[in-house]
Design a protein around this motif. Structure first.
Motif, PDB file in Angstrom:
ATOM      1  N   SER A  35       6.802   0.473   8.134  1.00  0.00           N
ATOM      2  CA  SER A  35       5.593  -0.331   7.959  1.00  0.00           C
ATOM      3  C   SER A  35       5.838  -1.776   8.401  1.00  0.00           C
ATOM      4  O   SER A  35       5.017  -2.375   9.095  1.00  0.00           O
ATOM      5  N   GLU A  41       0.824  -1.201   0.000  1.00  0.00           N
ATOM      6  CA  GLU A  41       0.000   0.000   0.000  1.00  0.00           C
ATOM      7  C   GLU A  41       0.864   1.260   0.000  1.00  0.00           C
ATOM      8  O   GLU A  41       0.575   2.232  -0.677  1.00  0.00           O
ATOM      9  N   LYS A  42       1.964   1.179   0.754  1.00  0.00           N
ATOM     10  CA  LYS A  42       2.822   2.340   0.954  1.00  0.00           C
ATOM     11  C   LYS A  42       3.763   2.586  -0.213  1.00  0.00           C
ATOM     12  O   LYS A  42       4.119   3.719  -0.510  1.00  0.00           O
ATOM     13  N   CYS A  43       4.232   1.499  -0.819  1.00  0.00           N
ATOM     14  CA  CYS A  43       5.345   1.627  -1.766  1.00  0.00           C
ATOM     15  C   CYS A  43       5.069   0.851  -3.046  1.00  0.00           C
ATOM     16  O   CYS A  43       4.860  -0.355  -3.022  1.00  0.00           O
ATOM     17  N   SER A 102      10.414   4.269   4.907  1.00  0.00           N
ATOM     18  CA  SER A 102       8.965   4.149   5.089  1.00  0.00           C
ATOM     19  C   SER A 102       8.547   2.679   5.063  1.00  0.00           C
ATOM     20  O   SER A 102       7.642   2.259   5.785  1.00  0.00           O
TER      21      SER A 102
END
Lengths: 352, 352
Positions: free
Chosen positions: A304, A225-227, A300
């Motif tokens: 996570s 989701e983040k990367c 990041s």
């Protein structure tokens, strides 16, 4: 048996009540096969798709981009500290789907059982499978059962094959590692292989070394989701970290440098490796994933990962370079550099 | 070895040149595993998807409705008149997809090889697999290789798992048989089981009885195009015609009447059944499919089947009734009726 974190269903299914071990006829395709499937497998694995009881399962996907992977598990012993062959087989295939950048959804399960295998042990394996698929949120949708004569197998072999939906906007491949990328791992290496080997060798340590078998899909959901810029994902199973990184170095035609002082290895695992004569770099993992990505994304992603119980010891352990393509080097604690070759012969047979 | 219809590649791949039998290290995940995969498996099975060489395969489907099926093959002997374990494993999974009303597209292949298995035999199995997937028009897109110690397996076990796209406007299920439907089979029964058993027992007949192993997808393409009203499709493998029809009778809660005088059985197979003490109704098939459909569709489907080499002996062999739900009866040649029960114990172990 080993301590287990799950509570087992103690109601005795019919196959156990009638036979205390698996008979050839349980694989013959007749009444006993049906009894085993209905009373033991369907009872545990049941879901709307499996209940179609067809030659195969009908699946309605929400995406046309899918990942597909297979693995047979022949681990010995089948029960080991931290798990058993059942959950290992589920987690292994889930992690292979995750390494394709996919969300695991459906799994097939195929048993090759040795005649005389105790029903109670089969029941325990089956319940662990159920626990593993439930925890990971996947469904067993089709299966197969074969029985071979005593001496033509070894208790139980399990094939799992999985289907997942590939996350959109993600492009992952062993060819994608780029110079400048960093390598993240989600925790300590060599736990699984050493748990198995110390068990086989009858070694007792102060603390029992447990396999790290785990399904990493929920942990990776957050990362995906983040990367969107992850280049490579691989789980360093057979052959360990060293073999997996050698494969990536060859596929991507890049150099890889590992930092020994950053490699997370539990103290007791390092000790066991010394006693058993293994290099932890070559020892199998079953709950670890290597994430290769641009440096600017690393913090990041680390953040996570560390939020999840399977990622709390995540670390950056190396870097992709443009020198010596195809080779993996280790920068040792004392500052020297040594080559980390691909494992050549047999190190740990039947580790998964 | 048995006569083969395919011409084998005689160039000697590296694993054969270096080792005349499979070693434990070929399953260890290191250099020898890679050599075996690259030089033998990839060399034969290669296609654009397999060459991604990932933890799994990326597939782009054209439909979101897919069928998914798995089977492990443990047949003994692995080479038999009419085929070997390799093509059997491919054809078996293709036929299971066909029985879901699907067009088979992708297959995974997972080997469990016994240490010491001759490389030459593995090479022959691998080439038969290639021939089978090419003939059927499917792709092997992912795989796995494990090796177990001598005495912990039996030469080679193969799992195949397949993915197909379900034909639109077709709804097939073992629950769908309706009173009034007729039952079609695409040819002679019991060939496969009798080929294996006479081989095991060392029986020699005037003509060698060959397994009927075949991929039925191309034959069924024509049927699916012609007829959208098929209710049930099943391949009568383990347990034979009798067990499969019993399953359908139970699932659909209908009665089934078989006409003995319509059942196609080769003369030599009937003779071998008598010598070996088997009822052909319970003997495994590997290239047969049961098609249950409304009577008014039967002639056009028969016509389509008979155009294909695997369907030229197609016949209507029975009927679905509304009497005695769950039971299968045989109307004998002499006009009596007898019950055809599900096979109970072990009849033919390791027949597939």
């Amino acid at each position: 048996m080993f301590e287990n974190n799950i509570s087992f269903d103690l109601t005795c299914p019919l196959p156990i009540a009638n036979y205390d071990s698996v008979q050839m006829a349980h694989g013959g395709g007749g009444r006993l096969t049906h009894q085993l499937i209905e009373q033991m497998f369907f009872k545990q694995f049941k879901n709307d798709i499996l209940e179609q009881a067809h030659d195969g399962a009908f699946l309605t996907m929400t995406s046309k981009n899918i990942a597909f992977t297979t693995d047979s598990f022949v681990i010995n012993p089948i029960f080991f500290p931290g798990g058993n062959i059942g959950e290992l087989a589920v987690n292994g295939t889930i992690n292979d789907l995750v390494c394709c950048g996919a969300k695991p959804l459906y799994i097939s399960i195929a048993f090759i059982i040795e005649e005389g295998f105790p029903m109670e042990e089969l029941w325990q394996v089956v319940q662990s499978i159920k626990h593993a698929v439930d925890s990971a949120g996947v469904k067993i949708v089709t299966g197969d059962t074969k029985v071979v004569e005593k001496g033509k197998g070894d208790k139980i072999y399990i094939n799992t094959t999985g289907i997942g939906e590939v996350y959109p906007d993600i492009s992952i491949s062993p060819q994608n590692a780029k110079p400048g990328d960093v390598i993240i791992i989600n925790g300590n290496i060599a736990d699984h292989g050493i748990a198995i080997m110390s068990n086989r060798e009858g070694l007792a340590f102060e603390t029992v070394i447990k396999s790290d078998t785990a399904a990493l899909n929920h942990m990776m959901d957050g990362v995906f989701e983040k990367c969107k810029k992850i280049h490579v994902l691989r789980d360093p199973t057979r052959g360990g970290l060293a073999s997996t990184l050698n494969e990536i170095a060859l596929s991507s035609r890049v150099g890889i440098t590992l930092f020994e002082d950053q490699l997370p290895v539990k103290e007791e695992v390092r000790g066991a490796c010394e006693i058993l004569g293994f290099d932890p770099l070559y020892v199998a993992n079953e709950g670890k994933i290597l994430i290769i990505l641009p440096e600017e994304e690393a913090l990041s992603v680390l953040e996570s990962l560390r939020l999840h119980k399977f990622g709390k010891d995540s670390a950056i352990i190396g870097r992709i370079t443009n020198t010596d393509p195809g080779l993996v080097k280790l920068k040792t604690i004392i500052g020297t550099t040594r080559m980390v070759d691909m494992i050549s012969g047999e190190q740990l047979p039947r580790i998964c």
